[in-house]
Design an enzyme around this catalytic site. Structure first.
Site, short mmCIF file in Angstrom:
data_model
loop_
_atom_site.label_atom_id
_atom_site.label_comp_id
_atom_site.label_asym_id
_atom_site.label_seq_id
_atom_site.Cartn_x
_atom_site.Cartn_y
_atom_site.Cartn_z
N ASN A 13 0.88 -1.17 0.00
CA ASN A 13 0.00 0.00 0.00
C ASN A 13 0.92 1.22 0.00
OD1 ASN A 13 -1.73 2.11 0.50
ND2 ASN A 13 -2.35 1.43 2.54
N LYS A 15 0.20 4.23 -0.18
CA LYS A 15 -0.40 5.43 0.39
C LYS A 15 -0.13 6.61 -0.54
CE LYS A 15 -0.15 3.22 4.84
NZ LYS A 15 -0.08 3.30 6.28
N HIS A 100 -9.51 1.47 4.90
CA HIS A 100 -8.23 1.64 5.60
C HIS A 100 -8.45 2.58 6.79
CE1 HIS A 100 -4.11 2.69 6.53
NE2 HIS A 100 -3.76 1.59 5.89
N GLU A 102 -6.77 4.92 7.89
CA GLU A 102 -6.51 6.34 7.60
C GLU A 102 -7.74 6.99 6.97
OE1 GLU A 102 -2.85 5.63 5.51
OE2 GLU A 102 -1.91 5.07 7.41
N GLU A 172 -5.37 -4.65 10.54
CA GLU A 172 -4.35 -3.62 10.71
C GLU A 172 -4.60 -2.87 12.02
OE1 GLU A 172 -2.49 -2.62 6.59
OE2 GLU A 172 -3.96 -1.12 7.17
N GLY A 178 2.63 2.42 10.77
CA GLY A 178 3.59 3.52 10.62
C GLY A 178 4.33 3.86 11.90
N SER A 216 3.50 -2.09 10.36
CA SER A 216 4.94 -2.19 10.62
C SER A 216 5.52 -3.55 10.27
CB SER A 216 5.26 -1.81 12.08
OG SER A 216 4.88 -0.47 12.34
P1 13P Z 1 3.06 0.42 7.67
O1 13P Z 1 3.57 -0.86 7.07
O2 13P Z 1 3.81 1.63 7.17
O3 13P Z 1 2.99 0.35 9.16
O4 13P Z 1 1.56 0.63 7.15
C1 13P Z 1 0.67 -0.43 7.23
C2 13P Z 1 -0.54 -0.07 6.45
O5 13P Z 1 -1.27 0.82 6.82
C3 13P Z 1 -0.81 -0.81 5.20
O6 13P Z 1 -2.07 -0.54 4.72
#
Ligand code: 13P
Length: 260
Positions: A13, A15, A100, A102, A172, A178, A216
């Site tokens: 992903n 982002k 997601h 976010e 997640e 992150g 992560s």
């Molecule tokens: P990270 O791997 O940067 O922690 O993000 C995970 C994520 O949100 C994947 O959709």
């Protein structure tokens, strides 16, 4: 318990990252690296929509599938700024991340909206990657199962068994995204087993949908996570932007796959 026989799936992903030149280098490296993967390891990348054409050009004919990070709850119409699932399909995409954390947090997407987006993605022929996860406060309050169960149930309630069998679900935990602080393999497996039971309750055909862990995931922790019986792969954020790291995570999936 006998190790399950499901294939592995690793999806990046990106982002809101990427520019044309950097994307080209990253996608070419991923294509090359993925050639060495066993057949039961699937690899995908979910890119920002403006780069779908570039992604299609560079990935078509390769082992790597592609997709987007969100789709509209509408098929077409006066919805400024939205991207509809059929538009994404025009560019050969197969995946659409929906729900997601976010988007739930920063764009106030409700569980109901996530369910409708999942329906739109399925109707267009995409594989929705439905994300669920609890915040740190929710985990510390002992509410993890209640929260992720409700997020998943809202989606399942709108789908037939046949539709639900086409999902990918990603666990997640918000506190692991992150932050560099992954869930332990035991913590992740416990939630995955819970989600698996919830999926199985919908129908036998739904019990084996791929369950990805995200939060992560790095080359150092991927293999242990992927060895858990209900973890079928990963949804990778930051590490999917570095070709070596992403491919190392794909190799970890290969090491834990049936053929690997
Ligand atoms: P990270 O791997 O940067 O922690 O993000 C995970 C994520 O949100 C994947 O959709």
């Amino acid at each position: 318990m006998l190790k399950q026989q499901r294939a592995k799936l690793v999806v990046g992903n990106w982002k809101m990252h990427g520019r044309l030149a950097a994307n080209a280098a990253l996608l070419q490296a991923v294509v090359q690296g993925s050639d060495e993967m066993p057949a039961d390891v699937r690899v995908g990348v979910c890119v920002p929509s403006p780069y779908l054409a570039q992604t299609q050009l560079l990935l078509e004919g390769s082992r790597v599938a592609w997709g987007v990070q969100d789709v509209s709850a509408f098929t077409h119409g006066a919805y400024t700024g939205e991207v509809a699932a059929p538009m994404v399909v025009d560019f050969g995409a197969t995946f659409a991340i929906v729900g997601h954390s976010e988007r739930r947090a920063y764009h106030r997407e409700s569980a109901e909206l996530v369910a409708v987006k999942t329906q739109r993605a399925l109707e267009a022929g995409l594989t929705p990657i439905v994300c669920v996860g609890e915040t740190l406060e929710e985990r510390e309050a002992g509410s993890t199962e209640r929260v992720v169960g409700a997020q998943l149930d809202e989606v399942l309630a709108k789908l037939s068994v046949q539709e639900a069998a086409r999902l990918v679900v990603a666990y997640e935990p918000v506190w692991a995204i992150g932050t560099g602080k992954s869930a332990s393999s035991e913590q992740a497996q416990a939630v995955h087993a819970f989600l698996r039971a919830r999926l199985a309750a919908k129908g036998a055909a739904v019990a084996d949908v791929p369950l990805l862990y995200g939060g992560s995931v790095k080359p150092e922790n991927a293999e242990e996570l992927f060895r858990q019986s209900d973890i079928d792969g990963g949804l990778i954020g930051g590490a999917s932007l570095k070709d070596q790291d992403f491919l190392a995570i794909c190799k970890a999936a290969a090491a834990t796959s049936v053929a690997g």
